[in-house]
Write a protein that holds these residues in place. Structure first.
Motif: not given
Lengths: 267, 261, 255
Positions: A109, A111-114, A116-119, A200, C196, C211, C227, C231, C234
């Motif tokens: 899971f 690994r599938s979290v993008a 940059l979505s954590l930005l 990236m 994203v 977000i 988030i 995930g 994806n």
């Protein structure tokens, strides 16, 4: 005449002359005004822009080398942080099947979290400064690296382990002399892929909250309607990426003289 | 050779199926001092004859076979089939390769059907033909398997069936059993003879095994390298199946061995 | 794998996942940080679901998926077509090779400013960046597939009267399929990462926007929910693509 014909049969000559023709066409089209200069600045303008950033800097005072080094520094810090954590953890998880099974869903899971979505979260927790950027890169690199280290240890050919056992190797010796070298190709693949991820991520991370770094440069240039600067920055990023690929390939050949490379074996 | 009419003038049968005339092959980018891969090759194969090419690796026997197949162009000379020059692959020349050359994305049966693709058959007839060929090579029950799920010997059986599905007049075989273990290999030799006796073809068979050539062929052409030439030809007038220990086979084995050295 | 082993693995995986969630919950509850900044997972997700209306949530997911599908399909299609044409017809390959090699090392996100300059702030700029993210891995892998075919398969095809386009479509393309599939999966993953980012920087809809907007409202719960949703989206789509590939290629190719 015949020499020209033989020359033109050469693949690189064909490709490069086609490329040169395209660039020339772009230049002419921009100069006569078919292409709008604020959208497609002429190649000569882009070259001038490179010179401008390299000498006086953009924004004023922040030179190309600074942008490049800042970006490089962020990537390397995040990358080093990630592999420092991922290698020991990955060796541990890969060696003990129970740990592997317990962590598999979490790793998959994460690994599938993008990355940059954590930005936004990183900004809330750590502000818009350096720490956020480095940690984001570390996150992206970490999971890729971890996955590869685990796989590297897990999929060591059992024949090698059996062979080593017949030579009375066990415990730490077995691990250090057999498992680790056998897992090294995958670990290095992980390093290469995760550096790519870091590369990236950094571009996206630098587009917010900073004016230093190549990602910031190209984004900042847009707000000043300087597409030539943006394109110059993009070219610099491409060069940096190319340098990474070359450097890692050389490193891999140096560290693994015995290994033919996974790509070669597949064919 | 029962089907042939008229008395042959020489040792060869009356009707030449394949004629290789003054053939040479050298690679242009290699420097001129290098000996040619093939030089002055003359070979005639009669209709329904089984001819083997034997030689050490690197003697050009596979190259010769590829030229006969039309996969490679010669530097000089030509190959004629039924008196017409060969200009490319296809056209009734089936081929079995040493390596696994089945299409891995097709089942055994589909591979064989693929071979029958160009024949003027209805889809149903094509499928029947493929099924018959699968049976002929002894693979009934394995028709729906993909090549990856077949052993090496089974894969080569499918490859033979696929080549036969073209209904070719000529069957070219490039060390088809070279990658198999010895026991499977002997089985496959028997199998090939059985298949060949029910579907007569002109066969050119490349091998590096002298005994394999002696067990199978009407004639053995021995090749030598640097440059690749046909050093000698031997005719084997023995009924099949043959015994490996037959005095004449043993004697021929010796003579061929001496020609290779 | 037997059923009991599968159950055991699933149980171990469940234990591991719960352990991580419990650790997070405990750290948030008793770690001393403000729940506004570092909420426990339970209240974060539940709270966010109360604050964000369902139809708004669905709207963001839909627009994001729409962008990614458009960009991915365009990029993957062009990637396969160009790579197969270039890998098969040497002259085309010679012409496109240097251009691709020149553009390939550039991270797709670097094109965001230019995409805005070229296409404005609308949908096209996002789709364009995703298109680039999908194109290069698909192109590279398809190229490798087409140029790396075992020559004996091509020869076998030729001995069965196949020439020109027939050889390409009946032999070369199926043989290259495993590599193309690899490229598609890599391209899909990359498209997600890029989507994203594109939405963070230049959008007023989509999961990335949601977000980023929540950050301005200091709504950490919604950020976390977003988030997790990204995930999960994806993961699920990648799994679906993998399942399709396994069904199509798994019969003959170890996937």
């Amino acid at each position: 005449m015949t020499t020209l014909a033989t020359l033109l049969r050469h693949p690189q000559v064909q490709g490069l002359s086609f490329l040169a023709a395209l660039v020339l066409g772009w230049e002419v089209a921009a100069d006569v005004g078919v292409l709008r200069p604020y959208q497609f600045p002429a190649p000569s303008r882009v070259v001038e822009a490179v010179w401008e950033i390299a000498t006086s800097g953009f924004p004023e005072g922040v030179k190309l080398t600074t942008h490049g080094l800042v970006t490089l520094g962020r990537i390397l810090q995040g990358f080093l942080l990630a592999i420092t954590l991922a290698i020991p953890l990955g060796l541990l998880i890969g060696w003990f099947p129970v740990l592997d099974r317990m962590t598999l869903p979490v790793i998959t899971f994460a690994r599938s979290v993008a990355t940059l979505s954590l930005l936004p979260l990183a900004i809330v927790w750590f502000g818009t400064g350096e720490l956020s950027k480095v940690l984001l890169i570390a996150y992206g690199c970490f999971w890729v690296m971890l996955g590869n280290v685990v796989a590297g240890v897990k999929y060591v050919d059992p024949v090698l382990i059996r062979a080593a056992r017949t030579m009375d190797a066990s415990g730490l010796v077995l691990f250090r002399r057999v498992v680790l070298p056998a897992a090294l190709p995958r670990i290095l693949t992980g390093a290469r892929v995760s550096l790519g991820v870091g590369f990236m991520v950094i571009v996206g991370a630098e587009m917010i909250g900073t004016i230093r770094g190549l990602g910031a440069l190209i984004m900042e240039a847009r707000t000043f309607y300087r597409a030539d600067i943006s394109l110059a920055g993009i070219a610099a990023l491409g060069l940096l990426g190319f340098g990474f690929a070359i450097g890692l390939g050389a490193l891999e050949r140096k560290l693994l003289p015995w290994h033919r490379g996974l790509e070669d074996v597949r064919r | 050779m029962s089907g042939l009419t008229g008395a042959p003038a020489t040792g060869d049968a009356a009707r030449p199926k394949i004629e290789v005339v003054g053939l040479a092959k050298r690679y242009a980018d290699v420097d001129a001092a290098q000996p040619a891969v093939l030089e002055r090759i003359d070979l005639t194969v009669a209709e329904n004859e089984f001819v083997s090419l034997v030689g050490r690796s690197g003697c050009g026997k596979t190259t010769l076979l590829n030229i006969i197949a039309g996969l490679i162009a010669p530097s000089a000379g030509e190959v004629r089939v039924d008196g017409k020059a060969v200009t490319g692959p296809g056209g009734g020349k089936g081929m079995v390769f040493q390596q696994q050359a089945l299409f891995p994305w097709l089942t055994a049966l589909q591979n064989v059907e693929f071979g029958a693709r160009t024949r003027a058959l209805s889809p149903a007839a094509r499928r029947r033909e493929a099924e018959q060929l699968i049976d002929l090579v002894g693979l009934a029950g394995y028709a729906e398997r993909y090549p990856a799920a077949l052993s090496g010997g089974m894969q080569q059986r499918v490859a033979i069936a696929r080549a036969l599905a073209l209904d070719p007049q000529i069957l070219l075989m490039d060390e088809p059993f070279g990658a198999l273990d010895e026991i499977t290999r002997i089985d496959m030799q028997h199998e090939l003879l059985r298949v060949w006796s029910s579907r007569r073809k002109t066969v050119v068979f490349v091998t590096h095994s002298i005994s394999e050539a002696l067990m199978l062929s009407d004639r053995v052409a021995v090749m030598r390298a640097h440059p690749g030439v046909i050093a000698a030809e031997f005719r084997i007038d023995l009924p099949r199946p043959r015994q490996r220990t037959h005095a004449e086979i043993v004697a021929l084995h010796d003579r061929i061995w001496r020609h290779l050295n | 794998m037997s059923a009991s082993v599968r159950w055991r693995d699933a149980a171990l995986g469940g234990i591991g996942t719960l352990a991580v969630l419990a650790l997070w919950e405990a750290a948030a509850r008793w770690g001393g940080a403000s729940p506004l900044v570092f909420p426990p997972p339970s209240t974060a997700v539940v709270g966010a679901l109360e604050r964000v209306p369902g139809d708004v949530l669905v709207g963001h997911v839909t627009i994001s998926l729409q962008r990614i599908v458009l960009g991915f399909v365009a990029g993957a299609t062009l990637g396969v077509v160009l790579a197969v044409a270039g890998g098969w017809y040497r002259i085309l390959g010679n012409l496109m090779r240097p251009i691709v090699e020149l553009l390939r090392p550039i991270p797709p996100l670097a094109w965001i400013p230019m995409a805005i300059v070229w296409f404005g702030l609308g949908e096209s700029s996002k789709v364009f960046v995703i298109f680039l993210a999908a194109f290069f891995p698909v192109f590279t892998n398809a190229w490798k597939g087409v140029t790396g075919i075992d020559p004996v398969l091509l020869r076998a095809g030729q001995t069965m009267d196949l020439t020109g386009p027939a050889l390409l479509f009946k032999v070369a393309l199926p043989a290259a399929m495993p590599d193309i599939a690899t490229g598609l999966r890599i391209g899909w993953g990359l498209s997600f990462g890029v989507l994203v980012a594109a939405e963070l920087i230049a959008a007023d809809s989509g999961m990335g926007y949601m977000i980023m907007n929540a950050r301005q409202l200091a709504d950490v719960g919604t950020i976390i929910l977003g988030i997790l949703m990204i995930g999960a989206a994806n993961l699920v789509t990648d799994w679906a693509i993998g399942a399709v590939i396994r069904r199509r290629l798994g019969t003959w190719h170890p996937v």
